[in-house]
Write a protein that holds these residues in place. Structure first.
Motif, short mmCIF file in Angstrom:
data_model
loop_
_atom_site.label_atom_id
_atom_site.label_comp_id
_atom_site.label_asym_id
_atom_site.label_seq_id
_atom_site.Cartn_x
_atom_site.Cartn_y
_atom_site.Cartn_z
N UNK A 189 -4.18 9.92 -9.21
CA UNK A 189 -4.75 10.33 -7.92
C UNK A 189 -5.74 9.31 -7.39
N UNK A 190 -6.51 8.70 -8.28
CA UNK A 190 -7.46 7.66 -7.86
C UNK A 190 -6.73 6.44 -7.33
N UNK A 191 -5.65 6.04 -7.99
CA UNK A 191 -4.85 4.92 -7.51
C UNK A 191 -4.22 5.27 -6.16
N UNK B 166 0.80 -1.22 0.00
CA UNK B 166 0.00 0.00 0.00
C UNK B 166 0.84 1.27 0.00
N UNK B 167 1.82 1.33 0.88
CA UNK B 167 2.66 2.53 0.98
C UNK B 167 3.42 2.77 -0.32
N UNK B 168 3.99 1.72 -0.88
CA UNK B 168 4.75 1.85 -2.13
C UNK B 168 3.83 2.30 -3.28
N UNK B 169 2.66 1.70 -3.38
CA UNK B 169 1.72 2.08 -4.44
C UNK B 169 1.27 3.53 -4.27
N UNK C 196 -4.92 3.20 -2.54
CA UNK C 196 -3.85 2.63 -1.71
C UNK C 196 -3.74 3.36 -0.37
N UNK C 197 -3.87 4.69 -0.39
CA UNK C 197 -3.77 5.50 0.83
C UNK C 197 -4.87 5.13 1.83
#
Length: 153
Positions: free
Chosen positions: A81-83, A36-39, A87-88
């Motif tokens: 931004x959606x991706x 998640x953090x990397x994405x 993930x965020x």
């Protein structure tokens, strides 16, 4: 393909909402990779790299090609931004305890809305104060500031 100004304006207004549909295929990606953090960081970084391109487009002569390029850049930044959001949101849900998640999200939303509202009014006033021929420079300046602040964040 080149766009007419009115249609381009309509697309630019709609794209922030339409690109949120990218979250649907992003969910399986985030769940499959489990990074998640990397994405989030990679997508946010790449999205911010679009801002200098948008600044350069604002300085080009205003024609159908530059409008098309601006719309394409908005598709890229909105999609990334959606991706990032997908993930965020998943990452924050893992990090913040459930009993504090609502307060955290509410505070972040209030701050983001206040900043967005203030900057939008400032941009509108700035655009209103300059001659039409210099508005591209104002847009380029705001895209440049957004890039710098985005990289800092």
């Amino acid at each position: 393909m080149s766009l007419r100004p009115v249609f381009a304006a309509c697309l630019l207004a709609a794209l922030p909402f339409l690109t949120q549909l990218i979250q649907a295929p992003a969910v399986p990606l985030v769940e499959k990779l489990r990074r998640r953090r990397l994405i989030a960081a990679t997508a946010a970084f790449c999205a911010r790299l679009t801002l200098p391109v948008m600044a350069a487009i604002a300085l080009l002569p205003h024609n159908a090609w530059s409008l098309t390029a601006l719309v394409a850049a908005q598709v890229v930044i909105g999609s990334l931004g959606a991706v990032t959001s997908c993930a965020w949101n998943s990452w924050v849900r893992d990090l913040i305890p459930e009993e504090r998640l609502g307060a955290f999200t509410a505070r972040r939303t209030v701050i983001a809305t206040g900043v967005t509202l203030s900057v939008t009014i400032l941009a509108g006033v700035a655009l209103d104060q300059v001659a039409m021929a210099r508005q591209g420079l104002v847009f380029a300046t705001f895209f440049g500031i957004a890039f710098v602040l985005g990289m800092i964040s």
